[in-house]
Scaffold this motif. Structure first.
Motif, PDB file in Angstrom:
ATOM      1  N   ASP A 200      39.621 -14.175   4.038  1.00 31.78           N
ATOM      2  CA  ASP A 200      40.505 -15.311   4.309  1.00 31.78           C
ATOM      3  C   ASP A 200      40.709 -15.489   5.802  1.00 31.78           C
ATOM      4  O   ASP A 200      40.732 -16.622   6.320  1.00 31.78           O
ATOM      5  CB  ASP A 200      41.854 -15.118   3.619  1.00 31.78           C
ATOM      6  N   GLU A 201      40.868 -14.353   6.473  1.00 31.01           N
ATOM      7  CA  GLU A 201      41.093 -14.410   7.920  1.00 31.01           C
ATOM      8  C   GLU A 201      39.857 -14.969   8.626  1.00 31.01           C
ATOM      9  O   GLU A 201      39.954 -15.829   9.530  1.00 31.01           O
ATOM     10  CB  GLU A 201      41.423 -13.001   8.434  1.00 31.01           C
ATOM     11  N   LYS A 202      38.673 -14.489   8.191  1.00 28.31           N
ATOM     12  CA  LYS A 202      37.427 -14.987   8.781  1.00 28.31           C
ATOM     13  C   LYS A 202      37.230 -16.471   8.466  1.00 28.31           C
ATOM     14  O   LYS A 202      36.746 -17.251   9.289  1.00 28.31           O
ATOM     15  CB  LYS A 202      36.242 -14.184   8.256  1.00 28.31           C
ATOM     16  N   LYS A 203      37.617 -16.834   7.223  1.00 24.18           N
ATOM     17  CA  LYS A 203      37.495 -18.237   6.821  1.00 24.18           C
ATOM     18  C   LYS A 203      38.358 -19.125   7.707  1.00 24.18           C
ATOM     19  O   LYS A 203      37.945 -20.203   8.163  1.00 24.18           O
ATOM     20  CB  LYS A 203      37.885 -18.385   5.361  1.00 24.18           C
ATOM     21  N   LYS A 204      39.580 -18.644   7.950  1.00 25.88           N
ATOM     22  CA  LYS A 204      40.501 -19.404   8.801  1.00 25.88           C
ATOM     23  C   LYS A 204      39.934 -19.530  10.216  1.00 25.88           C
ATOM     24  O   LYS A 204      40.008 -20.591  10.841  1.00 25.88           O
ATOM     25  CB  LYS A 204      41.864 -18.721   8.841  1.00 25.88           C
ATOM     26  N   GLU A 205      39.384 -18.421  10.711  1.00 25.76           N
ATOM     27  CA  GLU A 205      38.819 -18.454  12.060  1.00 25.76           C
ATOM     28  C   GLU A 205      37.636 -19.429  12.129  1.00 25.76           C
ATOM     29  O   GLU A 205      37.491 -20.201  13.091  1.00 25.76           O
ATOM     30  CB  GLU A 205      38.361 -17.043  12.457  1.00 25.76           C
ATOM     31  N   THR A 206      36.790 -19.379  11.068  1.00 23.46           N
ATOM     32  CA  THR A 206      35.617 -20.270  11.039  1.00 23.46           C
ATOM     33  C   THR A 206      36.057 -21.729  10.987  1.00 23.46           C
ATOM     34  O   THR A 206      35.520 -22.596  11.702  1.00 23.46           O
ATOM     35  CB  THR A 206      34.744 -19.942   9.822  1.00 23.46           C
ATOM     36  N   LEU A 207      37.041 -22.024  10.140  1.00 23.28           N
ATOM     37  CA  LEU A 207      37.554 -23.391  10.037  1.00 23.28           C
ATOM     38  C   LEU A 207      38.169 -23.842  11.356  1.00 23.28           C
ATOM     39  O   LEU A 207      38.007 -25.008  11.782  1.00 23.28           O
ATOM     40  CB  LEU A 207      38.589 -23.483   8.908  1.00 23.28           C
ATOM     41  N   ASN A 208      38.853 -22.924  11.978  1.00 23.49           N
ATOM     42  CA  ASN A 208      39.506 -23.249  13.246  1.00 23.49           C
ATOM     43  C   ASN A 208      38.461 -23.563  14.317  1.00 23.49           C
ATOM     44  O   ASN A 208      38.594 -24.537  15.089  1.00 23.49           O
ATOM     45  CB  ASN A 208      40.388 -22.080  13.658  1.00 23.49           C
TER      46      ASN A 208
END
Length: 216
Positions: A200-208
């Protein structure tokens, strides 16, 4: 002259002889007196010896009687000691029987309180032709039967206890196995949750990052 001398000498000798005869007579009288004294003394000695022997005999008889009395006294003392011991033994026996009677009374009261059927069937105890005809039953045989039943009961209890213990050990092993699996699952769950959180954290970073690139 010589004749006169001879006559004088003869007269002197006769005088001396008469004197000696007088002395002999006196000595004889004295000897007789001494003999009488000795005889009297000897008689007194014999009487004294006889009395002494009688006294000794009496003392011997008294010693014998005293010895018999002492022996009888010891017998009586021994008998008295045995009587005292027997009395104490009987007193202890009476106390023991009283305690047993009291204990039996308490046990009977507890049995009556515990088993209601005793009060209702008590009037049949000891009666001929009933199950409680104690006179027709052999106590030794009854005890053997009781001991046999107790042995069988003890064996059953041991087998039941072993079976229960085996079931308990099996249940305990199953419980421990389940707890081990639970711990493994909880650990795996924790790991999975951590991985999901990381994703989830990586997903958020990627989306960001993507959003920034799109807007620049």
């Amino acid at each position: 002259m010589e004749m006169e001398a001879v006559i004088q000498e003869q007269a002197s000798l006769e005088q001396q002889l008469a004197s000696m005869r007088t002395q002999i007579t006196n000595l004889s009288s004295e000897v007789e007196e001494q003999k009488s004294t000795v005889a009297a003394a000897r008689n007194n000695l014999d009487e004294a010896q006889s009395e002494l022997n009688a006294v000794r005999q009496k003392m011997k008889q008294c010693d014998k009687e005293i010895s018999g009395i002492v022996k009888e006294q010891k017998k009586l003392e021994h008998k008295l000691s045995e009587s005292n011991l027997e009395r104490k033994r009987m007193e202890n026996e009476v106390k023991r029987m009283e305690m047993e009677q009291k204990d039996c009374s308490v046990r009977v009261d507890k049995l009556i309180e515990k088993h209601a059927w005793i009060a209702s069937e008590k009037q049949l105890f000891g009666k001929s032709g009933t199950d409680y005809d104690f006179a027709s039953r052999d106590p030794g045989k009854a005890r053997e039967e009781l001991e046999k039943l107790q042995a069988e009961q003890s064996g059953l209890e041991k087998r039941v206890n072993k079976k229960v213990m085996a079931m308990f050990e099996k249940a305990e092993d199953e419980y421990n196995d389940l707890m081990s699996k639970k711990n493994i699952i909880e650990n795996d769950k924790s790991k999975i949750k951590k991985v999901i959180e990381e994703l989830d954290e990586k997903k958020k970073e990627t989306l960001n990052v993507t959003w920034i690139k799109v807007n620049t």
